[in-house]
Scaffold this motif. Structure first.
Motif, PDB file in Angstrom:
ATOM      1  N   ALA A  48       0.836  -1.205   0.000  1.00  0.00           N
ATOM      2  CA  ALA A  48       0.000   0.000   0.000  1.00  0.00           C
ATOM      3  C   ALA A  48       0.872   1.257   0.000  1.00  0.00           C
ATOM      4  CB  ALA A  48      -0.935   0.000   1.211  1.00  0.00           C
ATOM      5  N   ARG A  49       1.954   1.201   0.793  1.00  0.00           N
ATOM      6  CA  ARG A  49       2.882   2.329   0.839  1.00  0.00           C
ATOM      7  C   ARG A  49       3.541   2.534  -0.536  1.00  0.00           C
ATOM      8  NH1 ARG A  49       3.776   6.935   3.116  1.00  0.00           N
ATOM      9  NH2 ARG A  49       3.598   7.364   0.886  1.00  0.00           N
ATOM     10  N   SER A  50       3.929   1.445  -1.187  1.00  0.00           N
ATOM     11  CA  SER A  50       4.585   1.548  -2.492  1.00  0.00           C
ATOM     12  C   SER A  50       3.629   2.089  -3.551  1.00  0.00           C
ATOM     13  CB  SER A  50       5.139   0.186  -2.917  1.00  0.00           C
ATOM     14  OG  SER A  50       4.094  -0.726  -3.205  1.00  0.00           O
ATOM     15  N   TYR A  51       2.335   1.765  -3.425  1.00  0.00           N
ATOM     16  CA  TYR A  51       1.339   2.257  -4.385  1.00  0.00           C
ATOM     17  C   TYR A  51       1.285   3.787  -4.344  1.00  0.00           C
ATOM     18  CZ  TYR A  51      -3.145   2.733  -6.835  1.00  0.00           C
ATOM     19  OH  TYR A  51      -4.135   3.079  -7.727  1.00  0.00           O
ATOM     20  N   VAL A  52       1.225   4.348  -3.160  1.00  0.00           N
ATOM     21  CA  VAL A  52       1.172   5.810  -3.026  1.00  0.00           C
ATOM     22  C   VAL A  52       2.521   6.427  -3.376  1.00  0.00           C
ATOM     23  CG1 VAL A  52       0.777   7.715  -1.395  1.00  0.00           C
ATOM     24  CG2 VAL A  52      -0.682   5.681  -1.331  1.00  0.00           C
ATOM     25  N   ASN A  53       3.605   5.719  -3.108  1.00  0.00           N
ATOM     26  CA  ASN A  53       4.927   6.230  -3.471  1.00  0.00           C
ATOM     27  C   ASN A  53       5.038   6.519  -4.965  1.00  0.00           C
ATOM     28  OD1 ASN A  53       5.872   6.154  -0.870  1.00  0.00           O
ATOM     29  ND2 ASN A  53       7.112   4.317  -1.121  1.00  0.00           N
ATOM     30  N   PHE A  55       3.005   7.953  -6.782  1.00  0.00           N
ATOM     31  CA  PHE A  55       2.491   9.297  -7.101  1.00  0.00           C
ATOM     32  C   PHE A  55       3.630  10.323  -7.128  1.00  0.00           C
ATOM     33  CE2 PHE A  55      -1.717   8.092  -4.747  1.00  0.00           C
ATOM     34  CZ  PHE A  55      -1.990   7.156  -5.727  1.00  0.00           C
ATOM     35  N   TYR A  56       4.686  10.046  -6.401  1.00  0.00           N
ATOM     36  CA  TYR A  56       5.790  11.006  -6.311  1.00  0.00           C
ATOM     37  C   TYR A  56       6.582  11.112  -7.615  1.00  0.00           C
ATOM     38  CZ  TYR A  56       5.103  11.584  -1.291  1.00  0.00           C
ATOM     39  OH  TYR A  56       4.578  11.895  -0.056  1.00  0.00           O
ATOM     40  N   PHE A  57       6.359  10.212  -8.532  1.00  0.00           N
ATOM     41  CA  PHE A  57       7.039  10.284  -9.822  1.00  0.00           C
ATOM     42  C   PHE A  57       6.327  11.237 -10.782  1.00  0.00           C
ATOM     43  CE2 PHE A  57       8.541   6.206  -8.187  1.00  0.00           C
ATOM     44  CZ  PHE A  57       9.901   6.288  -8.471  1.00  0.00           C
ATOM     45  N   TRP A  58       5.148  11.705 -10.392  1.00  0.00           N
ATOM     46  CA  TRP A  58       4.391  12.594 -11.262  1.00  0.00           C
ATOM     47  C   TRP A  58       4.974  13.997 -11.231  1.00  0.00           C
ATOM     48  CZ3 TRP A  58      -1.092  11.124  -9.057  1.00  0.00           C
ATOM     49  CH2 TRP A  58      -1.355   9.779  -9.368  1.00  0.00           C
ATOM     50  N   LYS A 115      -5.534   9.040 -16.146  1.00  0.00           N
ATOM     51  CA  LYS A 115      -4.970   7.811 -15.591  1.00  0.00           C
ATOM     52  C   LYS A 115      -4.536   8.052 -14.143  1.00  0.00           C
ATOM     53  CE  LYS A 115      -3.202   6.081 -20.026  1.00  0.00           C
ATOM     54  NZ  LYS A 115      -1.992   5.871 -20.847  1.00  0.00           N
ATOM     55  N   LYS A 116      -3.919   9.211 -13.916  1.00  0.00           N
ATOM     56  CA  LYS A 116      -3.481   9.554 -12.563  1.00  0.00           C
ATOM     57  C   LYS A 116      -4.677   9.730 -11.633  1.00  0.00           C
ATOM     58  CE  LYS A 116       0.715  11.868 -14.206  1.00  0.00           C
ATOM     59  NZ  LYS A 116       1.362  13.177 -14.468  1.00  0.00           N
ATOM     60  N   VAL A 117      -5.722  10.399 -12.113  1.00  0.00           N
ATOM     61  CA  VAL A 117      -6.929  10.582 -11.301  1.00  0.00           C
ATOM     62  C   VAL A 117      -7.522   9.229 -10.918  1.00  0.00           C
ATOM     63  CG1 VAL A 117      -9.322  11.393 -11.378  1.00  0.00           C
ATOM     64  CG2 VAL A 117      -7.479  12.882 -12.178  1.00  0.00           C
ATOM     65  N   ASP A 209       9.025  11.289   6.177  1.00  0.00           N
ATOM     66  CA  ASP A 209      10.428  11.308   5.769  1.00  0.00           C
ATOM     67  C   ASP A 209      10.722  12.545   4.926  1.00  0.00           C
ATOM     68  OD1 ASP A 209      10.844   8.908   7.035  1.00  0.00           O
ATOM     69  OD2 ASP A 209      10.530   7.705   5.225  1.00  0.00           O
ATOM     70  N   VAL A 210      11.967  12.958   4.941  1.00  0.00           N
ATOM     71  CA  VAL A 210      12.377  14.116   4.153  1.00  0.00           C
ATOM     72  C   VAL A 210      12.085  13.859   2.670  1.00  0.00           C
ATOM     73  CG1 VAL A 210      14.338  15.519   3.407  1.00  0.00           C
ATOM     74  CG2 VAL A 210      14.172  14.772   5.783  1.00  0.00           C
ATOM     75  N   GLY A 211      11.494  14.853   2.019  1.00  0.00           N
ATOM     76  CA  GLY A 211      11.169  14.725   0.607  1.00  0.00           C
ATOM     77  C   GLY A 211       9.750  14.277   0.347  1.00  0.00           C
ATOM     78  N   MET A 212       9.026  13.870   1.385  1.00  0.00           N
ATOM     79  CA  MET A 212       7.647  13.435   1.215  1.00  0.00           C
ATOM     80  C   MET A 212       6.698  14.583   1.531  1.00  0.00           C
ATOM     81  SD  MET A 212       7.708   9.569   2.753  1.00  0.00           S
ATOM     82  CE  MET A 212       6.283   9.076   1.802  1.00  0.00           C
TER      83      MET A 212
END
Length: 264
Positions: A48-53, A55-58, A115-117, A209-212
């Motif tokens: 679940a954490r990786s799924y939301v992670n 989003f940070y590539f957008w 797709k992102k939505v 965490d830093v960067g989030m």
């Protein structure tokens, strides 16, 4: 204007179906080591954490490292000699591009945005309904998810002003020929999502965490979006949107309403 976003959702639906089929119908009864079915995916905190992670590539389409889209950023800089007098790229300023296919050197954001939505909406629904995630993790993941839905729509509203607003993960049974929402509604929904993000960060109470994305980021984004909304409301009050028979750019609230939100 109505846009069919059906085909932009199907890739995600197919992927999820494929994951389920490829595991549940294994004739050998052997657990795969590289895939996990959807039912168990959301029972795993790390997944679940990786799924939301992801989003940070957008990145917003309105900015780019090669100036391909800088005319939509705060820099307002074109990338060709004929644009230097106006500081706008000619093809964008005159709307000489296809929102679905883009132009040379530019990938249009329409399909990618929906797709992102879809991915965010699916995440919000699955995280909310998961019985295996701790309340603390849920709050953090939901705070980030609401932020990123606002993030995507804020990018879209700068391109088109009025777009269909989708707040759930559409399925093949849903109507996907959706009308545009008014610009004011979209701004209000973005601000509402950011407010929800702040609430979930408050409930989370931890230190990301830093960067989030964190509470301060969401709060600063509220101020930024509200300034854009105030400008649009002011333009509406001055009747600057003359080519708007459907009233999509008409605001009921005045600019001061949004200035106050930004100030707060």
């Amino acid at each position: 204007m109505k846009r069919n976003i059906y085909k932009f959702l199907m890739s995600g639906v197919f992927l999820l179906l494929f994951m389920g089929i490829s595991t549940s119908c294994d004739p050998l009864g052997i657990e795969p080591t590289t895939q996990v079915d959807e039912g168990r995916f959301w029972l795993n905190p790390q997944l679940a954490r990786s799924y939301v992670n992801n989003f940070y590539f957008w990145t917003p389409a309105g900015a780019g490292d090669t100036f391909q889209s800088e005319q939509w950023s705060d820099n307002c800089q074109g990338n060709a000699e004929q644009d230097w007098n106006t500081y706008r790229q000619e093809s964008f300023n005159k709307r000489q591009y296809d929102e679905n296919n883009g132009i040379i050197g530019f990938s249009a954001p329409w399909s990618d945005s929906y797709k992102k939505v879809y991915n965010v909406n699916l995440g919000i629904e699955k995280i909310n309904s998961s019985s295996a995630l701790s309340e603390n993790l849920k709050n953090q993941l939901l705070a980030e998810s609401y932020f990123f839905r606002a993030f995507v729509y804020f990018d879209m509203i700068k391109y088109w002003g009025a777009v269909p607003y989708v707040s759930k993960a559409l399925t093949i049974d849903d109507n996907t020929y959706l009308p545009q929402n008014k610009r004011e509604e979209i701004f209000d929904n973005i601000l509402s999502d950011l407010t929800e993000s702040v609430k979930f960060f408050d409930a989370y109470g931890g230190t990301p965490d830093v960067g989030m994305v964190n509470r301060n980021v969401a709060t600063a984004y509220i101020s930024r979006v509200a300034l854009y909304a105030a400008n649009a409301a002011d333009a509406s009050a001055k009747n600057l949107y003359t080519d708007d028979p459907a009233g999509l750019f008409k605001f009921e609230k005045n600019a001061q309403h949004y200035y106050q939100i930004s100030y707060n």
